[in-house]
Motif scaffolding. Structure first.
Motif, PDB file in Angstrom:
ATOM      1  N   VAL A   5      -2.971  -4.992  -6.047  1.00  0.00           N
ATOM      2  CA  VAL A   5      -2.319  -3.738  -5.665  1.00  0.00           C
ATOM      3  C   VAL A   5      -1.450  -3.310  -6.848  1.00  0.00           C
ATOM      4  O   VAL A   5      -0.760  -4.133  -7.453  1.00  0.00           O
ATOM      5  N   ASP A   6      -1.491  -2.015  -7.185  1.00  0.00           N
ATOM      6  CA  ASP A   6      -0.795  -1.554  -8.382  1.00  0.00           C
ATOM      7  C   ASP A   6       0.676  -1.255  -8.083  1.00  0.00           C
ATOM      8  O   ASP A   6       1.062  -0.108  -7.873  1.00  0.00           O
ATOM      9  N   VAL A   7       1.471  -2.312  -8.038  1.00  0.00           N
ATOM     10  CA  VAL A   7       2.932  -2.179  -7.868  1.00  0.00           C
ATOM     11  C   VAL A   7       3.587  -3.123  -8.876  1.00  0.00           C
ATOM     12  O   VAL A   7       2.938  -4.029  -9.393  1.00  0.00           O
ATOM     13  N   LEU A   8       4.856  -2.899  -9.161  1.00  0.00           N
ATOM     14  CA  LEU A   8       5.596  -3.800 -10.046  1.00  0.00           C
ATOM     15  C   LEU A   8       6.590  -4.594  -9.213  1.00  0.00           C
ATOM     16  O   LEU A   8       7.267  -4.024  -8.346  1.00  0.00           O
ATOM     17  N   GLU A   9       6.651  -5.897  -9.470  1.00  0.00           N
ATOM     18  CA  GLU A   9       7.609  -6.748  -8.751  1.00  0.00           C
ATOM     19  C   GLU A   9       8.855  -6.867  -9.623  1.00  0.00           C
ATOM     20  O   GLU A   9       8.795  -7.380 -10.733  1.00  0.00           O
TER      21      GLU A   9
ATOM     22  N   ASN B 121       6.912   1.382  -7.167  1.00  0.00           N
ATOM     23  CA  ASN B 121       5.766   2.156  -7.650  1.00  0.00           C
ATOM     24  C   ASN B 121       5.913   2.316  -9.172  1.00  0.00           C
ATOM     25  O   ASN B 121       6.972   2.730  -9.650  1.00  0.00           O
ATOM     26  N   PRO B 122       4.862   1.976  -9.970  1.00  0.00           N
ATOM     27  CA  PRO B 122       4.994   2.036 -11.431  1.00  0.00           C
ATOM     28  C   PRO B 122       5.387   3.418 -11.951  1.00  0.00           C
ATOM     29  O   PRO B 122       6.155   3.529 -12.908  1.00  0.00           O
ATOM     30  N   ALA B 123       4.855   4.478 -11.323  1.00  0.00           N
ATOM     31  CA  ALA B 123       5.184   5.835 -11.790  1.00  0.00           C
ATOM     32  C   ALA B 123       6.671   6.111 -11.591  1.00  0.00           C
ATOM     33  O   ALA B 123       7.354   6.632 -12.472  1.00  0.00           O
TER      34      ALA B 123
ATOM     35  N   GLU C 150       2.280   1.538  -3.479  1.00  0.00           N
ATOM     36  CA  GLU C 150       1.245   1.896  -4.458  1.00  0.00           C
ATOM     37  C   GLU C 150       0.899   3.378  -4.370  1.00  0.00           C
ATOM     38  O   GLU C 150       0.748   4.058  -5.371  1.00  0.00           O
TER      39      GLU C 150
ATOM     40  N   PHE D 298       0.829  -1.205   0.000  1.00  0.00           N
ATOM     41  CA  PHE D 298       0.000   0.000   0.000  1.00  0.00           C
ATOM     42  C   PHE D 298       0.873   1.270   0.000  1.00  0.00           C
ATOM     43  O   PHE D 298       0.619   2.221  -0.734  1.00  0.00           O
TER      44      PHE D 298
END
Lengths: 269, 212
Positions: free
Chosen positions: B79-83, B181-183, B59, B56
Motif C-alpha cells: 500500500v502506498d503510504v509512508l510510516e 499519504n505521500p502526497a 493511500e 487504503f
C-alpha cells in the motif's frame, strides 16, 4: 447520465491528446497483454521489455521510443488505467530534457488551463546519490540493503533512525527540500552534484526518500503531484546498470484515473 | 485552522491514541455514534474506521494521516503510504497458537485473518502451510476442526487461555504506527507540523512511563 457521459468524453479526449502528442513526437505504441501466464500486469515497463527482448537487438535503433496503455493491477481487486512512456536503450541529456518536456505536455492536458501548470509539483530523488551517500557512510551491504528496503516500503521512521546513527546532518535530505538547501547539504557530502533537471517550469522539490517502489530504478526517480490529489499523476525515473541496451532507459507512467479526478475536480484531501 | 484529517482504527488503537491526542494539545472529540469529525481551529479532523481500512483511506487521500497497528501494515504490504512514527501505544503481538504447545511438524493448516504474514513466517522456515481464511473468532477454529493452529493478534493472551489454546511462537510484537499519504507529506507544511506535535507527545509519554 449525460453528466457522466460528458465526464467520460472529457477524460477520453485528454487521453487521446496525450496519444496524439506521443505519435507526433515519433513514439510508437506497443501492446502488452494485461494477463499472461495467470499473472496480472502490474507494470508496463517490465511487460514492454519482455516484448522488445523477443527481437534481435542488432536490428534496433536506440533509444526506442515506446508507449503502452491499459490497466495495471495492484493487490486484491484494485486496478488503474495507465499510460506508460519509455525511452529504452542508452539515453543522453537530450533524452532526459525531452522526458521533462513530454511529462509537462502530457500532464498539462489534465488541467483546466495551461496556467494551472504551476500547481503541479515534481518531487525528485536519485538512487545514484543515495548509493554514493551510503558508500560514504561506509555502510556494509546488509545495512545498505536494509535502508533501501525501508525506503521502498515507505518506513520513514526506520530510515530516520538509521540515518540518525551515521550522519544526523543528512536527515533533511530525506524530506522534501527546495534545490538550494538540498544541494548545499548534498554537496557537503558528495563532490559537486548539479541539479539534473533544469527545465521544469512548475514547483520542484528534492527528496532522497523518493526511491520508487520498483527495484529497477538506478538514477533519477520522480513523482508528479497535483497538490489537492492524494495520489501522484505520474511516477517515473531512470533505470540502467546492465550491459544490454535493453535494460537501461528512462520513462514514466501517467495514472489516468488520477488525471480523470483532476479533470472532474473530484477532490478528497 | 487545521485542514488535515487523521483516520484512526477502532478498538484498542482508538483507546490508546486518546492519550497521545490530548497530549498533543488537541481536544478529544466525543465519538458518540459519529465516525467523522471535520478539522477545526483547535484540532485536525478525525475519522474512526476499521483498522484494515485505514491504509487504503490514507493511500487514496480520504485521510491525510492514519493510526493503525503494525500487524495491519505488515499484512497489507504494497500500500502506498509512508510510516512516520512508532507511537509506542496499543502494544500486542502476533502469535501462532494451538490446543497443544507443540511446534507443528510437516505441512501445517493454519486458520488466520493474516494470510500474508502467516505465509511469510512459514516460508522463512521452509514449512508448507495451508491457510484457512477466516475474518474473526479464530479461537474456535482448532475446536471446530477447521485447523489445528491459528495465527492471530493477542494483547494479554487471556482470550486464548479462555479457549484452552497455548502460544506456540511469537511472529512479531506490534504497536500503533502513524502513517501518512505521500502526497500530503511531501506537499503540505501542516503535515510536518502534525507529525512533530505527535512525535513530541510520544516522547513525553515515553518519559512519563519511564518515570512511573
Amino acid at each position: 447520465m449525460n453528466y457522466w457521459l460528458d465526464d467520460n468524453r472529457r477524460h477520453y479526449r485528454a487521453f487521446t491528446d496525450c496519444v496524439t502528442l506521443l505519435l507526433d513526437r515519433d513514439f510508437s505504441p506497443l501492446f502488452t497483454p494485461p494477463v499472461a501466464e495467470q499473472r496480472f500486469r502490474t507494470d508496463h515497463t517490465e511487460a514492454i521489455l519482455a516484448v522488445v527482448e523477443s527481437f534481435p537487438t542488432d536490428e534496433i535503433r536506440w533509444p526506442l521510443r515506446i508507449f503502452s496503455a491499459g490497466p495495471l493491477f495492484g493487490p486484491g481487486q484494485q486496478w488503474a488505467e495507465a499510460l506508460d512512456i519509455e525511452w529504452i536503450g542508452p539515453t543522453t541529456d537530450h533524452d532526459q530534457s525531452e522526458l521533462i518536456e513530454v511529462l509537462s505536455a502530457t500532464s498539462v492536458v489534465w488541467l483546466e488551463s495551461p496556467r494551472a501548470r504551476s500547481d503541479l509539483t515534481l518531487i525528485v530523488g536519485h538512487l545514484g546519490w543515495l548509493h554514493a551517500l551510503m558508500a560514504g557512510w561506509q555502510l556494509d551491504e546488509v545495512a545498505q540493503r536494509d535502508l533501501l528496503q525501508h525506503l521502498r516500503a515507505g518506513r520513514l521512521s526506520q530510515v530516520q533512525a538509521l540515518v540518525n546513527e551515521v550522519d544526523p546532518g543528512a536527515l533533511p535530505l530525506f524530506s522534501p527540500q527546495s534545490a538550494q538547501p538540498f544541494f548545499a547539504a548534498l554537496n557537503a557530502r558528495l563532490a559537486s552534484v548539479q541539479p539534473p533537471i533544469q527545465t521544469w517550469s512548475g514547483r520542484m522539490l528534492w527528496d532522497l526518500s523518493m526511491v520508487g517502489r520498483r527495484s529497477y530504478y538506478t538514477g533519477l526517480v520522480f513523482a508528479l503531484y497535483e497538490p489537492r490529489m492524494g495520489q501522484p499523476l505520474a511516477l517515473g525515473g531512470e533505470f540502467g546498470g546492465g550491459q544490454s541496451p535493453l535494460h537501461q532507459g528512462l520513462g514514466f507512467t501517467l495514472d489516468l484515473g488520477v488525471g480523470r479526478r483532476i479533470l472532474g475536480r473530484n477532490l478528497y484531501v | 485552522m487545521y485542514e488535515l484529517t487523521i483516520a484512526i482504527g477502532k478498538g484498542r488503537v482508538l483507546q490508546a491514541f486518546e492519550t497521545l491526542w490530548t497530549a498533543s494539545g488537541w481536544p478529544w472529540p466525543v465519538p458518540e455514534r459519529r465516525l467523522w469529525f471535520p478539522p477545526t481551529t483547535a484540532r485536525p479532523g478525525f475519522i474512526i474506521a476499521r483498522g484494515p481500512d485505514i491504509p487504503f483511506l490514507v493511500e487514496r487521500g480520504a485521510a491525510a494521516f492514519g493510526v493503525v497497528g503494525e500487524d495491519v501494515l505488515r499484512e497489507q504490504q504494497g500500500v502506498d503510504v509512508l510510516e512516520l512514527l512508532d507511537l509506542a501505544c496499543a502494544p500486542c503481538r502476533m502469535v501462532l497458537a494451538a490446543s497443544q504447545p507443540r511446534w507443528p511438524v510437516g505441512p501445517v493448516q493454519v486458520a488466520t485473518k493474516y494470510p500474508r504474514v502467516t505465509r511469510q513466517f512459514f516460508a522463512q522456515r521452509s514449512q508448507p502451510v495451508d491457510i484457512v481464511s477466516l475474518s474473526g473468532s479464530l479461537e474456535m477454529a482448532p475446536h471446530l476442526g477447521l485447523a489445528p493452529y491459528i495465527v492471530d493478534v493477542v494483547q494479554t493472551g487471556r482470550t486464548l487461555r479462555e479457549h484452552h489454546l497455548h502460544e506456540v511462537a511469537t511472529l512479531f510484537p506490534s504497536t500503533a504506527r502513524l502513517i501518512v499519504n505521500p502526497a500530503v507529506w511531501r506537499l503540505r507544511a501542516e503535515a510536518q507540523a502534525i507529525q512533530a506535535q505527535l512525535a513530541k507527545a510520544v516522547k513525553h509519554q515515553n518519559y512519563v512511563e519511564e518515570l512511573s
